[in-house]
Motif scaffolding. Structure first.
Motif, mmCIF file in Angstrom:
data_model
loop_
_atom_site.group_PDB
_atom_site.id
_atom_site.type_symbol
_atom_site.label_atom_id
_atom_site.label_comp_id
_atom_site.label_asym_id
_atom_site.label_seq_id
_atom_site.Cartn_x
_atom_site.Cartn_y
_atom_site.Cartn_z
ATOM 1 N N VAL A 123 0.843 -1.200 0.000
ATOM 2 C CA VAL A 123 0.000 0.000 0.000
ATOM 3 C C VAL A 123 0.875 1.246 0.000
ATOM 4 N N ALA A 124 2.034 1.195 0.669
ATOM 5 C CA ALA A 124 2.962 2.328 0.625
ATOM 6 C C ALA A 124 3.471 2.546 -0.794
ATOM 7 N N GLN A 125 3.713 1.455 -1.504
ATOM 8 C CA GLN A 125 4.132 1.561 -2.906
ATOM 9 C C GLN A 125 3.038 2.194 -3.755
ATOM 10 N N ASP A 126 1.781 1.773 -3.539
ATOM 11 C CA ASP A 126 0.652 2.380 -4.261
ATOM 12 C C ASP A 126 0.596 3.879 -4.022
ATOM 13 N N ILE A 127 0.725 4.270 -2.751
ATOM 14 C CA ILE A 127 0.633 5.680 -2.383
ATOM 15 C C ILE A 127 1.776 6.477 -2.998
ATOM 16 N N THR A 128 2.981 5.963 -2.898
ATOM 17 C CA THR A 128 4.146 6.664 -3.449
ATOM 18 C C THR A 128 4.022 6.842 -4.950
ATOM 19 N N ASN A 129 3.658 5.782 -5.647
ATOM 20 C CA ASN A 129 3.525 5.861 -7.103
ATOM 21 C C ASN A 129 2.437 6.851 -7.511
ATOM 22 N N PHE A 130 1.316 6.798 -6.799
ATOM 23 C CA PHE A 130 0.196 7.651 -7.188
ATOM 24 C C PHE A 130 0.469 9.113 -6.861
ATOM 25 N N TYR A 184 -6.863 1.405 4.941
ATOM 26 C CA TYR A 184 -7.659 2.629 4.845
ATOM 27 C C TYR A 184 -6.913 3.808 5.477
ATOM 28 N N GLU A 185 -6.351 3.569 6.652
ATOM 29 C CA GLU A 185 -5.691 4.655 7.374
ATOM 30 C C GLU A 185 -4.439 5.137 6.656
ATOM 31 N N ALA A 186 -3.717 4.235 6.027
ATOM 32 C CA ALA A 186 -2.518 4.631 5.291
ATOM 33 C C ALA A 186 -2.876 5.520 4.103
ATOM 34 N N ILE A 187 -3.925 5.163 3.386
ATOM 35 C CA ILE A 187 -4.348 5.960 2.226
ATOM 36 C C ILE A 187 -4.801 7.345 2.671
ATOM 37 N N ALA A 188 -5.611 7.398 3.716
ATOM 38 C CA ALA A 188 -6.112 8.686 4.198
ATOM 39 C C ALA A 188 -4.986 9.553 4.746
ATOM 40 N N ALA A 189 -4.033 8.947 5.454
ATOM 41 C CA ALA A 189 -2.923 9.706 6.029
ATOM 42 C C ALA A 189 -2.066 10.354 4.959
ATOM 43 N N ALA A 190 -2.106 9.802 3.753
ATOM 44 C CA ALA A 190 -1.351 10.371 2.637
ATOM 45 C C ALA A 190 -2.107 11.503 1.951
ATOM 46 N N GLY A 191 -3.270 11.877 2.495
ATOM 47 C CA GLY A 191 -4.051 12.974 1.925
ATOM 48 C C GLY A 191 -4.911 12.570 0.750
ATOM 49 N N LEU A 192 -5.107 11.275 0.559
ATOM 50 C CA LEU A 192 -5.907 10.765 -0.550
ATOM 51 C C LEU A 192 -7.278 10.329 -0.049
ATOM 52 N N THR A 193 -8.231 10.219 -0.963
ATOM 53 C CA THR A 193 -9.547 9.686 -0.630
ATOM 54 C C THR A 193 -9.502 8.162 -0.707
ATOM 55 N N VAL A 224 -10.733 7.321 9.843
ATOM 56 C CA VAL A 224 -10.627 7.973 8.543
ATOM 57 C C VAL A 224 -11.668 9.088 8.456
ATOM 58 N N PRO A 225 -11.274 10.328 8.143
ATOM 59 C CA PRO A 225 -12.257 11.413 8.026
ATOM 60 C C PRO A 225 -13.328 11.101 6.983
ATOM 61 N N THR A 226 -14.568 11.410 7.311
ATOM 62 C CA THR A 226 -15.684 11.140 6.400
ATOM 63 C C THR A 226 -15.467 11.796 5.048
ATOM 64 N N GLU A 227 -14.934 13.005 5.036
ATOM 65 C CA GLU A 227 -14.763 13.723 3.769
ATOM 66 C C GLU A 227 -13.698 13.095 2.881
ATOM 67 N N GLN A 228 -12.945 12.132 3.421
ATOM 68 C CA GLN A 228 -11.935 11.426 2.629
ATOM 69 C C GLN A 228 -12.383 10.009 2.267
ATOM 70 N N THR A 229 -13.678 9.773 2.334
ATOM 71 C CA THR A 229 -14.181 8.421 2.087
ATOM 72 C C THR A 229 -15.262 8.427 1.027
ATOM 73 N N ARG A 230 -15.141 7.490 0.078
ATOM 74 C CA ARG A 230 -16.235 7.223 -0.844
ATOM 75 C C ARG A 230 -16.468 5.720 -0.896
ATOM 76 N N PHE A 231 -17.715 5.356 -1.115
ATOM 77 C CA PHE A 231 -18.130 3.958 -1.042
ATOM 78 C C PHE A 231 -18.692 3.544 -2.390
ATOM 79 N N HIS A 232 -18.213 2.406 -2.889
ATOM 80 C CA HIS A 232 -18.677 1.908 -4.186
ATOM 81 C C HIS A 232 -19.506 0.638 -4.023
ATOM 82 N N LEU A 233 -20.747 0.712 -4.477
ATOM 83 C CA LEU A 233 -21.680 -0.407 -4.448
ATOM 84 C C LEU A 233 -21.948 -0.868 -5.874
ATOM 85 N N CYS A 234 -21.910 -2.185 -6.085
ATOM 86 C CA CYS A 234 -22.298 -2.691 -7.410
ATOM 87 C C CYS A 234 -22.895 -4.080 -7.259
#
Length: 403
Positions: free
Chosen positions: A162-169, A217-226, A268-278
């Motif tokens: 996940v750190a690799q994902d965050i760094t690359n993105f 989830y926390e790692a992604i949010a801590a990086a300032g991403l949704t 995780v802050p609510t404003e940094q969260t989106r939920f995908h349903l399918c």
């Protein structure tokens, strides 16, 4: 003029170079985790830059990394949104038992249970069509599924990946010129659909997945991403229950999965969260899908700001009217699918505009973000996928002007 923004549900077509580099990695001793190589890391980092640049070129407002860190070894793959987690969790093992073709499980009132994959109700009703290779129905090649054979946990490998994902993105966002973006992650409810050979209790296994997914989830949010929570289990599970449950029993069963998401997102802050349903994304009849009107109120109980759902395919397009009866809280945003992964026909920009306008006239254009029904990568040809996103952007411009 209020501009209607655009995004997509996550997976984007992988480049041939990335697919080849991933397929060439040697598999580790556990049979699950391919060994990393410096060459592969370089190919992956550049591929993420390229896919973010492609989104910028088309005009997508809110990009992601194409889920390129959720690796695919072939151009057609319906399951990388789920199978990626197998590399990141300890306590899983390839047992040699074919869990996919296990004996059917039967449900009963007040005792809802998931059956085996081949016993899904849609698959059994249309058995001839599913078994006919000329029918056009495809569920993609199924991966080898592990079972939980011991206590599960988010592993050190998971933290590295996940750190690799965050760094690359983040590097790609900066290089291309975006100021925001999102990364997708599996839901606890979807994770808990693999076979449990350790806990022996469905609720305990679900609780374990809450603890597994929280660090990602926390790692992604801590990086300032949704953080986007991918959770077909909320809707798709309905087809995987035999006999068909009552709506009341199903919602009670599903509310546990909603609670699991909220517990995993607690930091995780609510404003940094989106939920995908399918409803599962496979190219099939989908006649046994649960109706969206039953799920929409439950969807809004999830602690997210953005709610992504299918609204373009022919089984669910008519359900835009649900929002006439379900009040969207003022601080929430809907992210309806406006172009679909379920057809090779590229939606006309005027149709895109009409679909967006339906939602915008109900909740306001500032609370609508145009998206795709589900991920396009691995499901339709790359040329068609990018054409659909271009049409989405053009249609959003038309709708913004009209509104």
């Amino acid at each position: 003029m209020t501009e209607i923004l655009t995004t997509h549900a996550g997976s984007l077509p992988r480049s041939p170079e990335l697919i080849a580099a991933n397929a060439a990695r040697p598999v580790g001793e556990d049979g699950l985790t391919p060994e990393p190589t410096d060459e592969f890391r370089e190919v992956l980092a550049q591929a993420v830059v390229d896919v973010v640049a492609k989104q910028k070129e088309i005009g997508i407002s809110i990009p992601n990394d194409g889920e390129y860190g959720h690796l695919m070894g072939s151009a057609v793959n319906y399951g990388s949104w789920w199978s990626y987690i197998f590399d990141r969790v300890s306590g899983l093992e390839i047992t040699g038992q074919d869990h996919i073709s296990a004996e059917p499980v039967r449900s009963a009132p007040g005792d809802v249970r998931l059956t085996s994959f081949p016993d899904r109700r849609d698959w059994t009703i249309f058995a001839d069509a599913y078994q006919d290779p000329t029918s056009g129905i495809t569920t993609g090649e199924q991966p080898t599924f592990p079972a939980a054979t011991g206590p599960i946990a988010y592993s050190e490998t998971g933290r590295e990946l996940v750190a690799q994902d965050i760094t690359n993105f983040r590097a790609a966002l900066e290089q291309v010129g975006y100021d925001r973006g999102y990364l997708a992650a599996l839901s606890p409810g979807s994770g808990s659909r693999i076979v449990d050979d350790h806990y022996g209790d469905a609720d305990a296994f679900l609780d374990a997945w809450v603890e597994v997914m929280r660090p990602e989830y926390e790692a992604i949010a801590a990086a300032g991403l949704t953080v986007q929570i991918d959770d077909p289990s909320i809707a798709e599970n309905f087809d995987q229950i035999n006999p068909e449950p009552s709506i009341e029993d199903y919602l009670e069963f599903t509310r546990k999965r909603v609670d699991a998401v909220n517990r995993a997102l607690v930091n995780v802050p609510t404003e940094q969260t989106r939920f995908h349903l399918c409803w599962g994304s496979w190219h099939g009849p989908h006649t046994t899908d649960i109706e969206f009107r039953h799920l929409a109120p439950l969807l809004l109980e999830i602690d997210a700001k953005y709610y992504s759902f299918e609204a373009a395919n022919v089984r669910h397009e008519h359900e835009w009217t649900v929002w006439q009866d379900v009040e969207l809280p003022e601080d929430k945003v809907i992210v309806p699918g406006i172009v679909s992964h379920a057809t090779n026909v590229v939606e006309h920009p005027d149709l895109v505009a009409q679909r967006l306008e339906r939602f915008a006239r109900i909740v306001g254009p500032e609370r609508v973000i145009g998206s795709t029904d589900c991920g396009l990568g691995g499901r339709i040809h790359p040329q068609i996928a990018w054409a659909k996103l271009a049409s989405l952007v053009e249609g959003a411009k038309i709708a913004s002007t009209r509104l």
